[in-house]
Design a protein around this motif. Structure first.
Motif, mmCIF file in Angstrom:
data_model
loop_
_atom_site.group_PDB
_atom_site.id
_atom_site.type_symbol
_atom_site.label_atom_id
_atom_site.label_comp_id
_atom_site.label_asym_id
_atom_site.label_seq_id
_atom_site.Cartn_x
_atom_site.Cartn_y
_atom_site.Cartn_z
ATOM 1 N N LEU A 67 -28.242 -97.337 -39.519
ATOM 2 C CA LEU A 67 -28.800 -98.624 -39.987
ATOM 3 C C LEU A 67 -28.386 -99.766 -39.054
ATOM 4 O O LEU A 67 -29.191 -100.640 -38.733
ATOM 5 C CB LEU A 67 -28.360 -98.917 -41.414
ATOM 6 C CG LEU A 67 -29.041 -98.106 -42.502
ATOM 7 C CD1 LEU A 67 -28.389 -98.391 -43.858
ATOM 8 C CD2 LEU A 67 -30.529 -98.410 -42.562
ATOM 9 N N GLY A 68 -27.130 -99.752 -38.622
ATOM 10 C CA GLY A 68 -26.687 -100.748 -37.642
ATOM 11 C C GLY A 68 -27.433 -100.611 -36.331
ATOM 12 O O GLY A 68 -27.779 -101.598 -35.683
ATOM 13 N N GLY A 69 -27.695 -99.361 -35.935
ATOM 14 C CA GLY A 69 -28.481 -99.118 -34.719
ATOM 15 C C GLY A 69 -29.884 -99.681 -34.831
ATOM 16 O O GLY A 69 -30.423 -100.234 -33.874
ATOM 17 N N VAL A 70 -30.479 -99.556 -36.016
ATOM 18 C CA VAL A 70 -31.817 -100.122 -36.249
ATOM 19 C C VAL A 70 -31.759 -101.645 -36.127
ATOM 20 O O VAL A 70 -32.637 -102.266 -35.510
ATOM 21 C CB VAL A 70 -32.366 -99.685 -37.627
ATOM 22 C CG1 VAL A 70 -33.602 -100.476 -38.009
ATOM 23 C CG2 VAL A 70 -32.660 -98.192 -37.618
ATOM 24 N N CYS A 71 -30.711 -102.245 -36.666
ATOM 25 C CA CYS A 71 -30.537 -103.696 -36.539
ATOM 26 C C CYS A 71 -30.412 -104.088 -35.060
ATOM 27 O O CYS A 71 -31.040 -105.041 -34.611
ATOM 28 C CB CYS A 71 -29.304 -104.132 -37.329
ATOM 29 S SG CYS A 71 -28.991 -105.899 -37.281
ATOM 30 N N GLY A 72 -29.604 -103.324 -34.306
ATOM 31 C CA GLY A 72 -29.469 -103.581 -32.867
ATOM 32 C C GLY A 72 -30.787 -103.425 -32.138
ATOM 33 O O GLY A 72 -31.113 -104.208 -31.240
ATOM 34 N N TYR A 73 -31.554 -102.422 -32.533
ATOM 35 C CA TYR A 73 -32.872 -102.194 -31.932
ATOM 36 C C TYR A 73 -33.753 -103.436 -32.098
ATOM 37 O O TYR A 73 -34.366 -103.915 -31.144
ATOM 38 C CB TYR A 73 -33.524 -100.971 -32.588
ATOM 39 C CG TYR A 73 -34.922 -100.675 -32.114
ATOM 40 C CD1 TYR A 73 -35.142 -99.817 -31.048
ATOM 41 C CD2 TYR A 73 -36.036 -101.249 -32.735
ATOM 42 C CE1 TYR A 73 -36.423 -99.526 -30.614
ATOM 43 C CE2 TYR A 73 -37.323 -100.966 -32.308
ATOM 44 C CZ TYR A 73 -37.517 -100.103 -31.248
ATOM 45 O OH TYR A 73 -38.790 -99.833 -30.815
ATOM 46 N N PHE A 74 -33.804 -103.972 -33.321
ATOM 47 C CA PHE A 74 -34.657 -105.136 -33.563
ATOM 48 C C PHE A 74 -34.092 -106.421 -32.957
ATOM 49 O O PHE A 74 -34.855 -107.321 -32.602
ATOM 50 C CB PHE A 74 -34.958 -105.278 -35.051
ATOM 51 C CG PHE A 74 -35.939 -104.236 -35.529
ATOM 52 C CD1 PHE A 74 -37.234 -104.203 -35.043
ATOM 53 C CD2 PHE A 74 -35.555 -103.251 -36.424
ATOM 54 C CE1 PHE A 74 -38.139 -103.228 -35.435
ATOM 55 C CE2 PHE A 74 -36.443 -102.269 -36.831
ATOM 56 C CZ PHE A 74 -37.740 -102.251 -36.336
ATOM 57 N N GLY A 108 -34.823 -92.147 -20.584
ATOM 58 C CA GLY A 108 -35.572 -92.336 -21.823
ATOM 59 C C GLY A 108 -34.743 -92.095 -23.071
ATOM 60 O O GLY A 108 -33.601 -92.513 -23.165
ATOM 61 N N VAL A 109 -35.314 -91.371 -24.026
ATOM 62 C CA VAL A 109 -34.693 -91.169 -25.331
ATOM 63 C C VAL A 109 -33.374 -90.391 -25.233
ATOM 64 O O VAL A 109 -32.502 -90.540 -26.083
ATOM 65 C CB VAL A 109 -35.673 -90.487 -26.304
ATOM 66 C CG1 VAL A 109 -35.862 -89.022 -25.955
ATOM 67 C CG2 VAL A 109 -35.222 -90.634 -27.736
ATOM 68 N N TRP A 110 -33.205 -89.601 -24.186
ATOM 69 C CA TRP A 110 -31.975 -88.818 -24.037
ATOM 70 C C TRP A 110 -30.746 -89.708 -23.904
ATOM 71 O O TRP A 110 -29.652 -89.314 -24.312
ATOM 72 C CB TRP A 110 -32.082 -87.857 -22.861
ATOM 73 C CG TRP A 110 -33.049 -86.766 -23.165
ATOM 74 C CD1 TRP A 110 -34.318 -86.625 -22.664
ATOM 75 C CD2 TRP A 110 -32.860 -85.693 -24.085
ATOM 76 N NE1 TRP A 110 -34.928 -85.530 -23.208
ATOM 77 C CE2 TRP A 110 -34.051 -84.928 -24.090
ATOM 78 C CE3 TRP A 110 -31.819 -85.299 -24.911
ATOM 79 C CZ2 TRP A 110 -34.201 -83.801 -24.881
ATOM 80 C CZ3 TRP A 110 -31.975 -84.167 -25.699
ATOM 81 C CH2 TRP A 110 -33.149 -83.441 -25.678
ATOM 82 N N VAL A 111 -30.908 -90.883 -23.345
ATOM 83 C CA VAL A 111 -29.766 -91.777 -23.194
ATOM 84 C C VAL A 111 -29.273 -92.257 -24.564
ATOM 85 O O VAL A 111 -28.082 -92.460 -24.758
ATOM 86 C CB VAL A 111 -30.097 -92.945 -22.223
ATOM 87 C CG1 VAL A 111 -30.915 -94.013 -22.889
ATOM 88 C CG2 VAL A 111 -28.831 -93.529 -21.652
ATOM 89 N N VAL A 112 -30.172 -92.402 -25.519
ATOM 90 C CA VAL A 112 -29.774 -92.782 -26.880
ATOM 91 C C VAL A 112 -28.970 -91.654 -27.509
ATOM 92 O O VAL A 112 -27.937 -91.882 -28.142
ATOM 93 C CB VAL A 112 -31.003 -93.121 -27.753
ATOM 94 C CG1 VAL A 112 -30.594 -93.372 -29.196
ATOM 95 C CG2 VAL A 112 -31.734 -94.329 -27.198
ATOM 96 N N LYS A 123 -23.725 -99.628 -29.112
ATOM 97 C CA LYS A 123 -24.399 -100.911 -29.374
ATOM 98 C C LYS A 123 -25.252 -101.362 -28.187
ATOM 99 O O LYS A 123 -26.307 -101.930 -28.369
ATOM 100 C CB LYS A 123 -23.397 -101.982 -29.785
ATOM 101 C CG LYS A 123 -22.430 -102.371 -28.702
ATOM 102 C CD LYS A 123 -21.245 -103.110 -29.213
ATOM 103 C CE LYS A 123 -20.073 -102.336 -29.643
ATOM 104 N NZ LYS A 123 -19.863 -100.991 -29.664
ATOM 105 N N LEU A 124 -24.789 -101.103 -26.970
ATOM 106 C CA LEU A 124 -25.577 -101.489 -25.792
ATOM 107 C C LEU A 124 -26.910 -100.747 -25.755
ATOM 108 O O LEU A 124 -27.920 -101.279 -25.321
ATOM 109 C CB LEU A 124 -24.793 -101.201 -24.509
ATOM 110 C CG LEU A 124 -23.544 -102.039 -24.255
ATOM 111 C CD1 LEU A 124 -22.823 -101.541 -23.014
ATOM 112 C CD2 LEU A 124 -23.884 -103.504 -24.134
ATOM 113 N N PHE A 125 -26.894 -99.514 -26.248
ATOM 114 C CA PHE A 125 -28.092 -98.685 -26.203
ATOM 115 C C PHE A 125 -29.039 -98.969 -27.361
ATOM 116 O O PHE A 125 -30.239 -98.795 -27.226
ATOM 117 C CB PHE A 125 -27.699 -97.211 -26.128
ATOM 118 C CG PHE A 125 -27.028 -96.891 -24.832
ATOM 119 C CD1 PHE A 125 -27.773 -96.518 -23.733
ATOM 120 C CD2 PHE A 125 -25.658 -97.028 -24.699
ATOM 121 C CE1 PHE A 125 -27.158 -96.257 -22.517
ATOM 122 C CE2 PHE A 125 -25.036 -96.770 -23.491
ATOM 123 C CZ PHE A 125 -25.786 -96.387 -22.398
ATOM 124 N N THR A 126 -28.494 -99.410 -28.494
ATOM 125 C CA THR A 126 -29.392 -99.774 -29.593
ATOM 126 C C THR A 126 -30.176 -101.026 -29.219
ATOM 127 O O THR A 126 -31.389 -101.074 -29.376
ATOM 128 C CB THR A 126 -28.616 -100.001 -30.912
ATOM 129 O OG1 THR A 126 -27.720 -101.097 -30.786
ATOM 130 C CG2 THR A 126 -27.863 -98.752 -31.321
#
Length: 192
Positions: A67-74, A108-112, A123-126
């Motif tokens: 959920l925190g990652g989703v917040c970081g994404y946005f 791409g997605v592998w880095v996540v 956090k840098l990646f989100t």
């Protein structure tokens, strides 16, 4: 000096606190956005202190971290220039973030997935995933798999290690702690 052993004993005591699970959820969420301390430092003693709840603690850590990652994404997607960029410049992390952007372009997605499982600052990646407009569902899936793998591994090691592991960790925690401090100082001196 046995400062780390004292802190370890306190962490075990605090992990039994009636609000410990809420604190774990809060730490897991904020670590995925801004906070520098990983939730493993709270998950491990909680799983050791209450092994019957180790899997529950792993779920709480995973869900709130994602959920925190989703917040970081946005944050990265919608608020990069007004919020994230000034914070990165203030903290002197602009170069590190530029490297993250380069890794997104290459992997791409592998880095996540790698950042979610490893001790690399997630956090840098989100935020980077949002900034790079990475597709949301692959980001979410990679985050969930990586974070669940990491936190269930930590909880499992504590659960299966039990009392023996707790005593062994207590015996070596000062060596580990001072070794980490020494390594941090060395890395600072080398890279400053």
């Amino acid at each position: 000096m046995r400062i780390f052993q004292w802190m370890y004993d306190k962490a075990l005591l605090w992990s039994r606190h009636r609000h410990a699970e809420r604190y774990l959820a809060g730490l897991s969420f904020t670590e995925s956005v801004i906070f520098p301390i990983p939730p493993d430092v709270m998950l491990a003693p909680m799983a050791l202190a209450r092994p019957e709840k180790a899997w529950r603690f792993a779920w709480v850590t995973t869900l709130f971290s994602v959920l925190g990652g989703v917040c970081g994404y946005f944050l990265g997607l919608w608020l990069y220039e007004p919020v994230v960029l000034p914070a990165m410049e203030y903290l002197g992390k602009h170069d590190a973030f530029a490297k993250v952007q380069q890794w997104f372009t290459e992997y791409g997605v592998w880095v996540v997935f790698i950042a979610g499982f490893s001790p690399i600052p997630y956090k840098l990646f989100t935020v980077g995933a949002g900034l790079m407009s990475m597709a949301f569902w692959p980001f979410l899936l990679a985050s969930f798999i990586a974070r669940a793998s990491r936190f269930f591994l930590v909880a499992g090691l504590m659960y299966w290690g039990g009392e023996k592991m707790q005593q062994k960790l207590r015996d070596i925690v000062d060596t580990l702690g001072w070794g980490t401090v020494g390594l941090a100082v060395l890395l600072y001196l080398v890279y400053r």
